[in-house]
Scaffold this active site. Structure first.
Site, PDB file in Angstrom:
ATOM      1  N   GLU A  53     -85.285  75.923  -1.767  1.00 59.65           N
ATOM      2  CA  GLU A  53     -85.194  76.294  -3.191  1.00 59.65           C
ATOM      3  C   GLU A  53     -86.121  75.446  -4.063  1.00 59.65           C
ATOM      4  O   GLU A  53     -86.538  75.862  -5.136  1.00 59.65           O
ATOM      5  CB  GLU A  53     -83.739  76.185  -3.680  1.00 59.65           C
ATOM      6  CG  GLU A  53     -83.169  74.779  -3.861  1.00 59.65           C
ATOM      7  CD  GLU A  53     -82.628  74.138  -2.576  1.00 59.65           C
ATOM      8  OE1 GLU A  53     -83.001  74.607  -1.479  1.00 59.65           O
ATOM      9  OE2 GLU A  53     -81.854  73.162  -2.679  1.00 59.65           O
ATOM     10  N   CYS A 101     -79.099  72.854   3.961  1.00 58.75           N
ATOM     11  CA  CYS A 101     -78.749  71.455   4.194  1.00 58.75           C
ATOM     12  C   CYS A 101     -77.290  71.327   4.649  1.00 58.75           C
ATOM     13  O   CYS A 101     -76.985  71.689   5.777  1.00 58.75           O
ATOM     14  CB  CYS A 101     -79.084  70.612   2.974  1.00 58.75           C
ATOM     15  SG  CYS A 101     -79.500  68.917   3.427  1.00 58.75           S
ATOM     16  N   HIS A 110     -84.682  71.855   1.853  1.00 61.87           N
ATOM     17  CA  HIS A 110     -84.328  72.532   0.602  1.00 61.87           C
ATOM     18  C   HIS A 110     -85.435  73.497   0.180  1.00 61.87           C
ATOM     19  O   HIS A 110     -86.260  73.141  -0.653  1.00 61.87           O
ATOM     20  CB  HIS A 110     -84.100  71.508  -0.510  1.00 61.87           C
ATOM     21  CG  HIS A 110     -82.863  70.692  -0.316  1.00 61.87           C
ATOM     22  ND1 HIS A 110     -81.636  71.084  -0.819  1.00 61.87           N
ATOM     23  CD2 HIS A 110     -82.657  69.533   0.329  1.00 61.87           C
ATOM     24  CE1 HIS A 110     -80.729  70.181  -0.492  1.00 61.87           C
ATOM     25  NE2 HIS A 110     -81.316  69.226   0.217  1.00 61.87           N
TER      26      HIS A 110
HETATM   27  N1  GLN Z   1     -74.610  65.305   3.118  1.00 66.15           N
HETATM   28  C1  GLN Z   1     -75.542  65.860   4.053  1.00 66.15           C
HETATM   29  C2  GLN Z   1     -76.522  64.825   4.564  1.00 66.15           C
HETATM   30  O1  GLN Z   1     -76.700  63.797   3.960  1.00 66.15           O
HETATM   31  C3  GLN Z   1     -76.273  67.038   3.445  1.00 66.15           C
HETATM   32  C4  GLN Z   1     -77.124  66.684   2.295  1.00 66.15           C
HETATM   33  C5  GLN Z   1     -77.548  67.865   1.484  1.00 66.15           C
HETATM   34  O2  GLN Z   1     -76.928  68.920   1.524  1.00 66.15           O
HETATM   35  N2  GLN Z   1     -78.593  67.703   0.701  1.00 66.15           N
HETATM   36  O3  GLN Z   1     -77.148  65.028   5.572  1.00 66.15           O
END
Ligand code: GLN
Length: 542
Positions: free
Chosen positions: A516, A389, A514
């Protein structure tokens, strides 16, 4: 094992409360018991009831609450749901996590609509009825619903949940509702003794709310003698064989189901609830734990982020490493590295010794430059890199700055200029409210053949969970691709980039989602498994 069919079941409820102090591992205890019942052929689900007034933990700081766990259906939930999914091996939904905030929100919304016209709306019965409605929402779908009540017995906040638990017992009877209480039996060094008084007090508190525990799980660092268990049983009004010693496990939380099985916990539960024992299948789990305990190899991996003082913030990533390690017969030593401390000058000494690094998720500007510096180092030094992310977004910024010749490249989350290679998604542009408004939950992704991602997944179509507002800006896609960045995974319409990778590198991959959150005990996650394999190869090359 009994067939997992869909006939309507007489659902039985098992409540898990905690006493004496927090952090005793109620979540892991619930997940472990759930797993054992499942392995005895029963259909099981686990719910968490959280006493705080936030509607969900989505707006809480990771230092406050730890990781926010996202379900397939896009709920931002408590991290215990992660334990439940990792142990049970299947996905849960937003219905598995309730907060006080949600309960009140529902009742107050109904009140405004006139649902209770003429009545005074009260904790009992209106709030408790709504709690019970949520507790029984899977009625008939499962043999067992385990319900973990957050907090510690005696907290003001959890009272309505305990009241609902009491009523459930009264309405359904002891064959259908079982109360398990997790307590702590401390060892007092100066006296050289284990002390049972805190347990007695917390059971007393529970009894004041009309709840009699059927089983006591006693967390302890030392063995509980038979006499001590007898004493606890006598003072707490619990059968002696239902006072169960839960001694600290040696190396991994995944030993807890084995410990419980040894203590015959699930057998006691089944007997009390009048159900057949069925055969218990534990061999796969035992092998999984054995590989964690006695791995052949080891690697050192850096986890770069800004929440490194509180490991619960990266719970699922850390667990995914354990799963992937077990599959690679390898211990994954994780070094948490605070990205705010990484500079051009010290980057080699901070991460040069590692076999691979993962740059984790996050929000906001703080610590970004350190992440970008770390990524430049591993990209140019050919150290395996896994970006998740925000970690993936930083790798795109780094590549744009240092390979594509855009030194001002950034993300719209940090500043607004003409070089936002990461920018707000279209669907996010008019969003004003913070709670529950990110791109959340599972979305399909199509993978390009011959990519690193395809090799790992062995499939062209996958589904992964999301929690973000920003994305790779398509305006810069052609330039990034021209310079060698491969967009190996996208949304089915090709519009959103989900996976990026570099080919002139042993293992460099970033994901907008994600992974994970979908790594499970025993089976792990394809990307984590592949990454750990790459770190092992990297280590062997040295
Ligand atoms: N802050 C970033 C976004 O909103 C990444 C979010 C995250 O790492 N879950 O896109």
């Amino acid at each position: 094992m009994k067939e997992q069919d869909t006939y309507s079941r007489q659902t039985k409820y098992i409540f898990i409360t905690g006493g004496v102090l927090s952090s005793l591992g109620k979540g892991i205890a619930s997940a472990s018991l759930g797993y054992l019942l499942k392995q005895r052929g029963y259909k099981v689900s686990i719910m968490k009831f959280d006493p705080y007034i936030n509607v969900d933990p989505g707006t809480m700081n990771p230092f406050q609450h730890g990781e926010v766990y996202v379900t397939d259906d896009g709920a931002e939930t408590d991290l215990d749901l992660g334990h439940y999914e990792r142990f049970l091996g299947y996905s849960l939904s937003k219905k598995n996590n309730t907060t006080t905030g949600q309960v009140y929100f529902e009742v107050i919304t109904k009140e405004r609509k006139g649902h209770y016209l003429g009545k005074t709306v009260q904790v009992i019965p209106h709030i408790t009825n709504e709690i019970k409605r949520r507790m029984t929402i899977f009625e008939g779908e499962y043999d067992f619903i385990l319900i973990e009540i957050g907090g510690t017995v005696g907290d003001i906040e959890s009272l309505p949940f305990l009241e609902a638990q009491r009523q459930m017992w009264l309405e359904r009877g002891p064959q259908n509702v079982l109360n398990i209480h997790l307590t702590y039996v401390p060892y007092i060094k100066s006296a050289g003794e284990l002390k049972t008084k805190p347990t007695q007090h917390s059971v007393k508190a529970l009894m004041e709310f009309g709840i009699r525990p059927d089983i006591l799980l006693c967390r302890t660092e030392h063995k509980l003698s038979k006499e001590l268990r007898q004493k606890i049983g006598l003072f707490c009004n619990v059968e002696e064989n239902s006072v169960i010693e839960v001694i600290d496990v040696e190396s991994t939380i995944y030993e807890v189901p084995l410990l419980f099985a040894k203590r015959e916990l699930e057998q006691i539960v089944l007997r009390k609830m009048g159900l057949p024992l069925n055969e218990l299948e534990l061999e796969t789990w035992k092998k999984f734990v054995e590989r964690i305990r006695n791995p052949k190899y080891s690697v050192n991996v850096g986890l770069v982020g800004k929440y490194t003082k509180y490991t619960d913030s990266y719970k699922s990533i850390i667990e995914a490493f354990i799963h992937a390690g077990s599959i690679n017969n390898c211990k994954v030593n994780i070094e948490l590295i605070n990205s705010e401390e990484i500079t051009e000058e010290n980057v080699a000494s901070k991460i040069g010794h590692l076999d691979g690094i993962l740059v984790g998720p996050g929000f906001g500007f703080r610590g970004i430059e350190g992440k970008i510096t770390a990524i430049k180092y591993v990209r140019t030094n050919k150290i395996p890199f896994f970006g998740i992310c925000l970690g993936m977004q930083c790798s795109v910024i780094e590549f744009a700055r240092n390979v594509c010749g855009l030194p001002q490249a950034t993300s719209g989350e940090f500043e607004t200029n003409d070089y936002c290679v990461i920018d707000l998604m279209d669907e996010q542009k008019n969003v004003k409210e913070k709670g529950g408004t990110m791109r959340l939950g599972a979305y399909p992704c199509v993978i390009q053949e011959d990519s690193l991602a395809f090799k790992a997944y062995g499939s062209k179509e996958i589904s992964e969970r999301h929690r973000h507002r920003y994305e790779l800006n398509n305006k810069f896609r052609a330039l990034l691709e021209e310079k060698g960045m491969v967009m190996s995974g996208t949304s089915p319409d090709g519009n959103l980039v989900e996976i990026i990778e570099l080919t002139d590198h042993p293992w460099f991959l970033g994901v907008q989602f994600h992974p994970e959150l979908k790594s499970r005990a025993v089976t792990g996650h394809p990307l984590f498994i592949s990454f750990i394999k790459a770190t092992l190869n990297n280590k062997n090359k040295k």
